[in-house]
Scaffold this active site. Sequence first.
Site, PDB file in Angstrom:
ATOM      1  N   HIS A  63       0.844  -1.196   0.000  1.00 58.01           N
ATOM      2  CA  HIS A  63       0.000   0.000   0.000  1.00 58.01           C
ATOM      3  C   HIS A  63       0.877   1.243   0.000  1.00 58.01           C
ATOM      4  CE1 HIS A  63       1.039  -0.455   4.222  1.00 58.01           C
ATOM      5  NE2 HIS A  63       0.550   0.742   4.498  1.00 58.01           N
ATOM      6  N   HIS A  65       1.479   3.937   1.923  1.00 62.01           N
ATOM      7  CA  HIS A  65       1.942   4.763   3.024  1.00 62.01           C
ATOM      8  C   HIS A  65       3.463   4.831   2.898  1.00 62.01           C
ATOM      9  CE1 HIS A  65      -1.866   4.315   5.714  1.00 62.01           C
ATOM     10  NE2 HIS A  65      -1.860   5.468   5.083  1.00 62.01           N
ATOM     11  N   ASP A  67       6.070   4.512   4.772  1.00 64.32           N
ATOM     12  CA  ASP A  67       7.001   3.520   5.326  1.00 64.32           C
ATOM     13  C   ASP A  67       7.070   2.263   4.461  1.00 64.32           C
ATOM     14  OD1 ASP A  67       4.310   3.294   6.298  1.00 64.32           O
ATOM     15  OD2 ASP A  67       4.958   1.894   7.870  1.00 64.32           O
ATOM     16  N   HIS A  68       6.193   2.146   3.457  1.00 61.68           N
ATOM     17  CA  HIS A  68       6.184   0.977   2.572  1.00 61.68           C
ATOM     18  C   HIS A  68       6.540   1.318   1.129  1.00 61.68           C
ATOM     19  CE1 HIS A  68       4.147  -1.510   5.660  1.00 61.68           C
ATOM     20  NE2 HIS A  68       3.826  -0.300   6.070  1.00 61.68           N
ATOM     21  N   HIS A 141      -7.146  -1.960   5.696  1.00 62.39           N
ATOM     22  CA  HIS A 141      -6.317  -0.859   6.197  1.00 62.39           C
ATOM     23  C   HIS A 141      -6.985   0.436   5.735  1.00 62.39           C
ATOM     24  CE1 HIS A 141      -2.596   0.467   7.977  1.00 62.39           C
ATOM     25  NE2 HIS A 141      -2.157   1.065   6.890  1.00 62.39           N
ATOM     26  N   ASP A 204      -0.084  -3.762   5.567  1.00 63.16           N
ATOM     27  CA  ASP A 204      -0.576  -3.504   6.917  1.00 63.16           C
ATOM     28  C   ASP A 204      -2.059  -3.809   6.921  1.00 63.16           C
ATOM     29  OD1 ASP A 204       1.925  -2.352   7.212  1.00 63.16           O
ATOM     30  OD2 ASP A 204       1.192  -0.402   7.718  1.00 63.16           O
ATOM     31  N   HIS A 262       7.530  -4.724  11.557  1.00 60.92           N
ATOM     32  CA  HIS A 262       6.740  -3.495  11.450  1.00 60.92           C
ATOM     33  C   HIS A 262       6.309  -3.030  12.842  1.00 60.92           C
ATOM     34  CE1 HIS A 262       3.231  -0.945  10.295  1.00 60.92           C
ATOM     35  NE2 HIS A 262       3.932  -0.710   9.212  1.00 60.92           N
TER      36      HIS A 262
HETATM   37 ZN    ZN Z   1       3.167   0.641   7.728  1.00 58.83          ZN
END
Ligand code: ZN
Length: 301
Positions: A63, A65, A67-68, A141, A204, A262
């Site tokens: 996805h 976001h 951090d990914h 999510h 996530d 994570h």
């Molecule tokens: Zn994340």
Amino acid sequence: MSVRELVVLGTASQVPTRHRNHNGYLLRWDGQGILFDPGEGTQRQMLRAGVAAHDIHRICVTHFHGDHSLGLAGVIQRINLDQVPHPVTAHYPASGQHFFERLRYATAYRETVRLTESPVAADGPLAVTEAYTLDACRLSHPVESYGYRLTEPDGRRILPEKLAAHGIKGPDVGRIQRDGVLNGVSLDEVSEVRRGQRFAFVMDTRLCDGVHALAEGTDLLVIESTFLDEDVRLATDHGHLTAGQAASVARDAGVRHLVLTHFSQRYSDPAEFERQARAAGFDGELSIAQDLMRVPVPKRT
Ligand SMILES: [Zn+2]
């Protein structure tokens, strides 16, 4: 000897910490490399882990976001700078096409590599190779998120005692494997099914059907456990899992090696994730992920 292992590049959720980079995971599966969820800093973590741009054949983003996915810009430019000789395919939620394009073309550089955009819009198979089938499965999510699953096709394992009983030896062993039959003896009579290995990447998400479907019967499961069990309400509200929830899924799915990752920066003691996973009844192999850790896919049973 074919190598199947997970190289952990980063393990932090949301923000990196002194000890954890943003997410990033390279799965080596025979000669192929699949990069999952490259967060910010992935390019440098690859250097530290001994992963080259040439090792990447496929990129899977769960996805959009940061951090990914913030690492996509750097990794894609590095793939082009190094003039990786093979094409690369990228999978990501179709609803985030504009994010992917922005990251792909974040700054000026010379494109030298064929990068195929293969967005995911529904559950199902994305790619079929000799070594594996890659499937996606929708998660739950606040932004659209897909988990991924690799399934090696079942093969057959030759049974030497059965070969001997039928007097099959030397070049005839290759013949019966190739032709499926030799002098009236079928391959089935001298072999057994060798179950294909399975890997899943779940991140996530809060608990949902997709989590269970992806985890089912995997040899190696990488799954987010952002929170500890006492913060289960926070986890559910924000679309995440706790250590106990992730481990319960793995227990019910018969996972052989569970990798929790994570982690929220609010916790200081990684051992607590291990304690809660064990308390949830998971008794297989368990790794609490650290940056630069390598986890082999468990040996065949
Ligand atoms: Zn994340």
